[in-house]
Design an enzyme around this catalytic site. Structure first.
Site, PDB file in Angstrom:
ATOM      1  CG  ASP A 142      10.241  -1.008   6.533  1.00  0.00           C
ATOM      2  OD1 ASP A 142       9.884  -2.118   6.968  1.00  0.00           O
ATOM      3  OD2 ASP A 142      10.744  -0.130   7.253  1.00  0.00           O
TER       4      ASP A 142
ATOM      5  CG  HIS B 135       0.123   2.547   9.211  1.00  0.00           C
ATOM      6  ND1 HIS B 135       0.959   3.398   9.896  1.00  0.00           N
ATOM      7  CD2 HIS B 135      -1.026   2.502   9.926  1.00  0.00           C
ATOM      8  CE1 HIS B 135       0.328   3.835  10.982  1.00  0.00           C
ATOM      9  NE2 HIS B 135      -0.860   3.307  11.028  1.00  0.00           N
TER      10      HIS B 135
ATOM     11  CB  CYS C 204      -6.763   0.424 -13.371  1.00  0.00           C
ATOM     12  SG  CYS C 204      -7.592  -1.156 -13.321  1.00  0.00           S
TER      13      CYS C 204
ATOM     14  CB  CYS D 166     -11.554   0.746 -14.791  1.00  0.00           C
ATOM     15  SG  CYS D 166     -10.696   1.217 -13.291  1.00  0.00           S
TER      16      CYS D 166
END
Ligand code: NAD
Length: 246
Positions: free
Chosen positions: A102, A117, A148, A151
């Site tokens: 956060d 994380h 994206c 791609c």
């Protein structure tokens, strides 16, 4: 509360102290944790951060994420985050190792934050790994799914889901720190998530001490030198106020 006095004394006497934090330190900022009765698991089920569930149905995740992300952006650090930032300023805390994504330790002023994380502030294409900034992600999330621009792969926030491996360089740095520290303050974590749950024992093996601050019992209670059962904002603030006077 003698635990608070003893914790302040341990901090004053320490030379290399670190902190390990979990979702519980941020609940007072309005971000629910995972495992409390009103936490995210109770509300949305375990699949919300499971990588296989995400692969099967990314849209379910992004429906929730678009709400959470705008909330996270406006969330402010609470007294618990500020207490740890104050400890760093006092020269009594080398680093915060956090399981949180956060950004609240950084907002509080901590300079050395290891995000085990990941973070919601950037994202990557799951196919070609192209990196996106937070501003890009917000723009991409206006569509049905963030895709994206190179791609058309799915662009996933750089947060680690269950089933994914931790960024190795971050965990290695955390291991080195924990194994060479003489004190670890563990705040707001159920310690049920591996391998973050292993970190306090690394400090213990270095003959270091453990201060545990949590609202509910954890598996580490028996190993900790001091257990402060309570709210992280109140307890950390009181400990740091006392440590400053010493
Ligand atoms: P967890 O939900 O498993 O445990 C949180 C612990 O904090 C519980 O034991 C609870 O009793 C305690 N707690 C809650 N509010 C508290 C308060 N105000 N004062 C004291 N204790 C309080 O969370 P965890 O151990 O961090 O592990 C689960 C995962 O949660 C992590 O992987 C993390 O990435 C993820 N997570 C992060 C956020 C965030 O970034 N803020 C939010 C939700 C989940």
């Amino acid at each position: 509360m003698s635990e608070i006095r003893n914790a302040a004394e341990l901090i004053s006497n320490s030379v290399h102290a670190i902190a390990l934090t979990g979702a519980g330190i941020s609940t007072d900022s309005g971000i629910p944790d995972f495992r409390s009765p009103d936490g995210l698991f109770a509300k949305y089920g375990y699949d919300i951060t499971d990588i296989e569930a995400f692969r099967k149905s990314p849209y379910d995740f992004f429906k929730l994420a678009s709400r959470l992300i705008s909330k996270l952006e406006n969330t402010k650090p609470n007294a618990g985050h500020k207490a740890l930032a104050e400890l760093e300023k006092m020269g009594k805390l080398e680093a915060v190792i956090t399981q949180n994504i956060d950004n609240l330790h950084q907002k509080a002023g901590n300079k050395r934050v290891l995000e085990l994380h990941g973070t919601y502030l950037s994202a990557s294409c799951m196919n070609c790994r192209r990196k996106y900034s937070f501003e890009d992600v917000k723009e991409l999330m206006k569509g049905f799914l963030p895709l994206c621009q190179s791609c058309f792969g799915i662009v996933k926030p750089d947060v680690i889901f269950f089933g994914e491996t931790l960024p190795p360089h971050v965990f290695e740095e955390a291991e080195l720190l924990a194994g060479s520290s003489d004190l670890i303050i563990v705040a707001g974590s159920s310690l049920e998530v591996f391998p973050a749950s292993e970190i306090p024992s690394m400090t213990k093996r270095n003959d270091g001490k453990i201060i545990l601050v949590n609202a509910t019992p954890t598996v580490l209670d028996g190993e900790a030198d001091i257990v402060c059962r309570g709210n992280t904002s109140e307890v950390l603030k009181r400990i740091v106020t006392l440590a400053r006077k010493r």
